[in-house]
Scaffold this motif. Sequence first.
Motif: not given
Lengths: 116, 114
Positions: A9-12, A17-22, A77-78, A83-86
Motif C-alpha cells: 500500500p505504501s513505499l518510501s 534512488r530507484i523506486s520499484i513498484l510491483n 523510477i530512476v 514530484g514523483d510522490s503520488a
Amino acid sequence: DQQVKQNSPSLSVQEGRISILNCDYTNSMFDYFLWYKKYPAEGPTFLISISSIKDKNEDGRFTVFLNKSAKHLSLHIVPSQPGDSAVYFCAAGLFAGYSNASKIIFGSGTRLSIQP
Amino acid sequence: DAMVIQNPRYQVTQFGKPVTLSCSQTLNHNVMYWYQQKSSQAPKLLFHYYDKDFNNEADTPDNFQSRRPNTSFCFLDIRSPGLGDAAMYLCATSRVTRAYNEQFFGPGTRLTVL
C-alpha cells in the motif's frame, strides 16, 4: 476476486534512488498493462504502458518490466524525484472487437513517498 | 486544453435522496466510463458508453443509472443513495482503437451521504 493486485500500500524512497513498484495479476489473457499516477484532488493520469508481447518498455526515467511467466510487472523510477510522490495504480486490459470498448482493471494502488 | 471535467467536485446528499453527478469532455472521445473508488481500493468500473450504447457491469447495483445525451456529456444518477455509496466517482474517456486503452480521467466527485 482481485485480478490485479498491488500488495504494497505504501513505499518510501530517498530522493535520487530507484523506486520499484510491483504488481501481480491472475488473468494470463490480459493484452496490455498500464501504470497511472494520481496526485491528491486529481484524477489518475496515464504514465506508461506495455504490451503483453514485450518484456520491457522505457520512457525517460520510467521503465516497466513484464514477467509473463510470473504474472508480474514492475515500474522502476530512476532517479526518484520529490514530484514523483503520488499514488501509482497498475492496470490491465484486454483488447475488444472494433464494436466494443476495451476495459481495464485497476489495482488498489501504492502510495509512493520520495524523501529529501 | 482538451480535458475531462466533473461537477461538482464535492457533493453531499442525504440518505435516500436522489443525486446526479456530471461529466463533460472536450476530447471528442466516443467512450465514456464511470468508476467508483472507495478509500484505498481500486477504481471499480460501474458502466460505460460506447457512443450511445450503454454497457453495464454485471455487479453494478440497479441504484446506479447513467445517461449520455450527447458525445460531450455523461451523467451518473444514484436513485436512492445509501451510506455505502459514499465514495469518489471518477469519469474517464477514451477512443476506441486497437492500441492500449489509455483512459483520460476527470478529477472526480467526492460523494458524502448523510
